[in-house]
Design an enzyme around this catalytic site. Structure first.
Site, short mmCIF file in Angstrom:
data_model
loop_
_atom_site.label_atom_id
_atom_site.label_comp_id
_atom_site.label_asym_id
_atom_site.label_seq_id
_atom_site.Cartn_x
_atom_site.Cartn_y
_atom_site.Cartn_z
N LYS A 1 -47.93 41.19 4.93
CA LYS A 1 -47.95 40.71 3.57
C LYS A 1 -49.07 42.06 2.97
CE LYS A 1 -50.84 37.84 0.43
NZ LYS A 1 -51.09 36.19 1.17
N ARG B 1 -58.53 42.87 -1.98
CA ARG B 1 -58.07 42.58 -0.25
C ARG B 1 -57.28 43.68 0.33
NH1 ARG B 1 -58.39 36.95 -2.94
NH2 ARG B 1 -56.71 36.38 -4.48
N LYS C 1 -43.72 40.16 2.46
CA LYS C 1 -43.41 39.55 0.92
C LYS C 1 -44.52 41.20 0.68
CE LYS C 1 -47.07 37.13 -1.54
NZ LYS C 1 -47.93 36.25 -1.28
N SER D 1 -44.51 36.33 -7.72
CA SER D 1 -44.24 36.47 -9.23
C SER D 1 -44.37 37.50 -9.70
CB SER D 1 -45.41 36.15 -9.42
OG SER D 1 -47.02 37.08 -8.72
#
Ligand code: PBG
Length: 326
Positions: free
Chosen positions: A196, A218, A249, A275
């Site tokens: 990720k 993050r 991802k 998204s």
């Protein structure tokens, strides 16, 4: 042999021939539909940065599952927007938490015909918006593991079919496996968000889930964009800790990582068409600049061709009528 003996165009002459020779076969059952469940609303609310996509009230999720099934989609992944956020993420593992309630509703309505996947993370439930416990503005890895285990167990108690840890804490898959096994849920599989990346493509999701970090970013726990070998290490570690499937991802900007995953590991590979990838397609389509169906078809085909067995996508409910799928 070469031209004029070889003419590649011979096999492209008609639509039927092209269809016969098409190597990538998409099935709606390989598609997973993400649902945002919001505890604070009574009617669907459109997400501004995700045109045509809504946050759903709890009483609407069973109907969403029904619509997904009608399209041939067999799986949904659930994200929660709780009424209350705090510094311990308590709503994430509450017995009557928003995701736990949604899981019960879906199970009651659809039994085993629908595979319910629970996203296991804390960012939507923490007042600061980070994916773990924060102390002195740092996300604490080991303290977070215990909470992730509790979330997974509470989702399993509600009847979830698969848990999908997405917090990117080291050791999270092992901790969750142990917590599930200790609670008697040794049959609940783990779909690990293994590779990720820290990505700008998550922007619209964070608006949808109200999970934008209040400070910092993050990057200390999600992966750096330039690193493919690190992805291999993450995937290898997650499999060793008990992951039943691994995820890459985002998808579109990381097709090379999906290919690497497929070439290196035997577990099912999941790709998350996130998204921001959805919003780009939607925004340009609304302007009439691109053909939404054709573009979506091409994107999903590319993700599948790269090696994804399962694809999580916000286009899920539209795909059956758009793709040339059986
Ligand atoms: C939770 C989580 C995120 C996404 C899936 N699970 C947000 C994030 O990491 O910031 C993003 C999905 C998307 O953009 O569609 N940690």
């Amino acid at each position: 042999m070469s031209f004029p003996t070889v003419r590649m165009r011979r096999l492209r002459k008609t639509a039927v021939l092209r269809d016969m020779l098409n190597q990538v076969c998409l099935k709606p059952s390989n598609i997973i539909y993400p649902i945002f469940v919001d505890e604070t609303i009574k009617k669907p609310v459109e997400i501004e940065s995700m045109p045509d996509y809504c946050r759903m009230p709890i009483n609407q999720v069973a109907e969403e599952g029904k619509q997904a099934l009608a399209q041939g989609v067999k799986g949904v992944i659930i994200f929660g927007i709780p009424a209350k956020k705090d510094e311990a993420g308590t709503s994430a593992f509450a017995k009557d938490g928003v995701v736990q309630k949604a899981i019960r509703e879906l199970k009651k309505a659809h039994g085993d015909s629908l595979v319910i996947i629970g996203d296991v993370c804390l960012c939507e439930y923490m007042s600061h918006g980070h994916c773990g416990v924060v102390k002195d503005e740092e996300v604490q890895n080991d303290q977070t593991l215990e909470l992730l285990g509790k979330i997974a167990v509470s989702q399993a108690e509600a009847g979830v079919d698969i848990v999908a840890p997405s917090a990117m804490m080291d050791g999270q898959v092992g901790a969750i496996r142990e917590a599930l096994d200790d609670a008697g849920f040794d049959q609940v599989p783990i779909m690990a968000y293994s590779a990720k990346y820290a990505s700008a493509f998550y922007g619209p999701f964070r608006e949808a889930a109200e999970s934008t970090p209040r400070f910092g970013d993050r990057k200390s726990y999600q992966m750096s964009q330039g690193n493919p070998e690190e992805a291999l290490r993450e995937m290898k570690l997650d499999i060793a800790e008990g992951a039943d499937m691994i995820m890459v991802k985002p998808a579109l900007a990381y097709l090379d990582i999906i290919s690497l995953a497929k070439a290196n590991f035997e577990v099912p590979i999941v790709a998350y068409n996130v998204s921001g990838e959805y919003s780009l397609v939607k925004a340009a389509s609304k302007k009439g600049w691109v053909d939404e169906k054709a573009l979506t078809n091409e994107i999903i085909t590319a993700i599948k061709r790269a090696g994804a067995d399962l694809i999580i996508t916000y286009h899920a409910k539209d795909l059956k009528s758009w793709l040339n799928v059986p």
